[in-house]
Scaffold this active site. Structure first.
Site, PDB file in Angstrom:
ATOM      1  N   LYS A  92       1.209  -1.033   0.379  1.00 15.93           N
ATOM      2  CA  LYS A  92       0.041  -0.034   0.094  1.00 15.93           C
ATOM      3  C   LYS A  92       0.911   1.095   0.248  1.00 15.93           C
ATOM      4  O   LYS A  92       1.959   0.929   0.143  1.00 15.93           O
ATOM      5  CB  LYS A  92      -1.117   0.120   1.457  1.00 15.93           C
ATOM      6  CG  LYS A  92      -1.591   1.129   1.431  1.00 15.93           C
ATOM      7  CD  LYS A  92      -3.157   1.362   0.623  1.00 15.93           C
ATOM      8  CE  LYS A  92      -4.005   2.590   0.423  1.00 15.93           C
ATOM      9  NZ  LYS A  92      -4.747   3.037  -0.097  1.00 15.93           N
ATOM     10  N   ALA A 148     -12.084   5.833  -0.194  1.00 19.65           N
ATOM     11  CA  ALA A 148     -11.181   6.830   0.068  1.00 19.65           C
ATOM     12  C   ALA A 148     -10.784   6.358   0.371  1.00 19.65           C
ATOM     13  O   ALA A 148     -11.276   6.967   2.380  1.00 19.65           O
ATOM     14  CB  ALA A 148     -12.181   8.376  -0.347  1.00 19.65           C
ATOM     15  N   MET A 149     -10.208   6.157   0.496  1.00 24.64           N
ATOM     16  CA  MET A 149      -8.758   5.762   2.561  1.00 24.64           C
ATOM     17  C   MET A 149      -7.991   6.867   2.811  1.00 24.64           C
ATOM     18  O   MET A 149      -8.257   6.846   3.920  1.00 24.64           O
ATOM     19  CB  MET A 149      -7.803   4.354   2.138  1.00 24.64           C
ATOM     20  CG  MET A 149      -8.566   3.355   1.594  1.00 24.64           C
ATOM     21  SD  MET A 149     -10.122   1.987   2.215  1.00 24.64           S
ATOM     22  CE  MET A 149      -8.916   2.004   4.426  1.00 24.64           C
ATOM     23  N   CYS A 162      -3.686   8.413  -7.072  1.00 27.50           N
ATOM     24  CA  CYS A 162      -4.746   8.356  -6.558  1.00 27.50           C
ATOM     25  C   CYS A 162      -5.686   9.166  -6.516  1.00 27.50           C
ATOM     26  O   CYS A 162      -5.184  10.090  -6.314  1.00 27.50           O
ATOM     27  CB  CYS A 162      -4.095   8.254  -4.880  1.00 27.50           C
ATOM     28  SG  CYS A 162      -5.156   8.737  -3.661  1.00 27.50           S
ATOM     29  N   ILE A 200      -3.714  -0.089 -14.364  1.00 23.73           N
ATOM     30  CA  ILE A 200      -4.197   1.510 -14.138  1.00 23.73           C
ATOM     31  C   ILE A 200      -4.719   1.492 -12.927  1.00 23.73           C
ATOM     32  O   ILE A 200      -4.364   0.735 -11.877  1.00 23.73           O
ATOM     33  CB  ILE A 200      -5.238   1.884 -14.799  1.00 23.73           C
ATOM     34  CG1 ILE A 200      -6.911   0.856 -14.591  1.00 23.73           C
ATOM     35  CG2 ILE A 200      -5.896   2.334 -16.630  1.00 23.73           C
ATOM     36  CD1 ILE A 200      -8.257   0.812 -15.132  1.00 23.73           C
ATOM     37  N   THR A 255      -6.821   3.631  -9.367  1.00 22.88           N
ATOM     38  CA  THR A 255      -8.938   3.380  -9.876  1.00 22.88           C
ATOM     39  C   THR A 255      -9.282   4.357 -10.639  1.00 22.88           C
ATOM     40  O   THR A 255      -8.142   5.712 -10.836  1.00 22.88           O
ATOM     41  CB  THR A 255      -8.986   3.748  -8.449  1.00 22.88           C
ATOM     42  OG1 THR A 255      -8.296   4.697  -7.403  1.00 22.88           O
ATOM     43  CG2 THR A 255      -9.123   1.942  -7.913  1.00 22.88           C
TER      44      THR A 255
END
Ligand code: DHB
Length: 275
Positions: free
Chosen positions: A15, A40-41, A98, A159, A161
């Site tokens: 991550k 949407a962490m 992101c 890709i 997100t």
């Protein structure tokens, strides 16, 4: 990470990690939709100093560890990349994509100029392969890939997100506290395939395919579009860790049945003249 390696993954991408610890966005930060996940962490992570220790632990699993980093400036990203390499990461992936964290990710990775600059700074003196993970939330992902190649990236990853939103009608409001998030899972696979296909025709460096892969046939689709390797993320959540061994077996079976000896023999064969 050790469990993922035991489950059959050939390499692991972490991550994304930043300079300082971050709590991420408030809940709800994940919504399960029937086509995939919207999240949407907020790039939650313990910061690079702590994470360096995780890298040395994860290395014991015996597969390459690729450290993903995000930052707000090219200097910060370059410093994080170098810290990842010092911590023992076998490669560094830049999260230039992101879809919603203010000042990070896609805000850095949306223009070819920035992608080239960030890659050049991060690659300087790095000593391990550099992967640039690109955003599909653009009109010309091939231009971003060419910029990454000019900047010295060793591979591009496509890709990340797709920027999305879900609304709860009873509550009359967006479900995610952050309102917008990144869509992953089966729904985005055709977008990923199209992006990898376009990038394969635009650059010479290898392409890593990711987005909605949950089976061997999904992986082969990406490989035929031009990916030399693939990543699996959301399917670990939906199907569990078995997805790695199942995907590997399915790829091998397809290769046997169709006379392919190596993965490389399948890379890009969907392009004109490729088969
Ligand atoms: C987050 C990061 C991503 O790279 C992405 O595609 C979606 C969400 C996050 O941490 O919020």
């Amino acid at each position: 990470m050790a469990e993922v390696a035991r489950a059959g993954a050939g390499a692991i991408v972490t991550k994304s990690v930043g300079t300082e610890p971050r709590a991420g966005h408030p809940s709800p930060c994940v919504v399960e939709l029937n086509v995939g996940l919207l999240n949407a962490m907020g790039l939650p992570n313990p910061g690079i100093d702590y994470f360096a220790g995780e890298i040395s632990e994860a290395k014991k699993a015996g597969v390459p560890i690729i450290g993903s980093v995000f930052g707000g400036t090219e200097e910060e990203i370059a410093e994080l990349a170098s810290a990842m390499a010092r911590a023992g990461a076998d490669g560094v992936e830049l999260n230039l994509s992101c879809p919603h964290a203010k000042g990070y990710g896609a805000e850095i990775g949306s223009t070819p100029q920035m992608v080239e600059l960030v890659c050049r700074k991060a690659k300087h003196g790095l000593g391990v392969p550099l992967f640039a993970k690109l955003t599909p939330n653009t009109s010309d992902i091939a231009a971003l890939a060419r910029a990454a190649e000019r900047g010295g990236a060793d591979a591009v990853v496509a890709i990340n997100t797709l920027k999305g939103m879900a609304i709860e009608p009873e509550a009359r409001m967006p479900i995610l506290a952050n309102k917008v998030g990144g869509l992953s899972g089966p729904a985005i696979r055709p977008v990923g395939i199209r992006c990898v296909y376009e990038i394969f025709e635009a650059v010479k460096i290898p392409v890593v395919g990711v987005g909605g892969i949950s089976s061997g046939m999904d992986a082969i689709e990406y490989i035929m579009a031009g990916a030399g390797a693939v990543q699996i993320g959301t399917a670990v959540w939906s199907l569990g860790l078995d997805v790695f061994s199942r995907t590997n077996k399915e790829i091998l079976r397809f290769m046997e049945e169709n006379g392919f000896k190596t993965i490389q023999d399948m890379v890009g064969v969907a392009h004109p003249g490729g088969h």
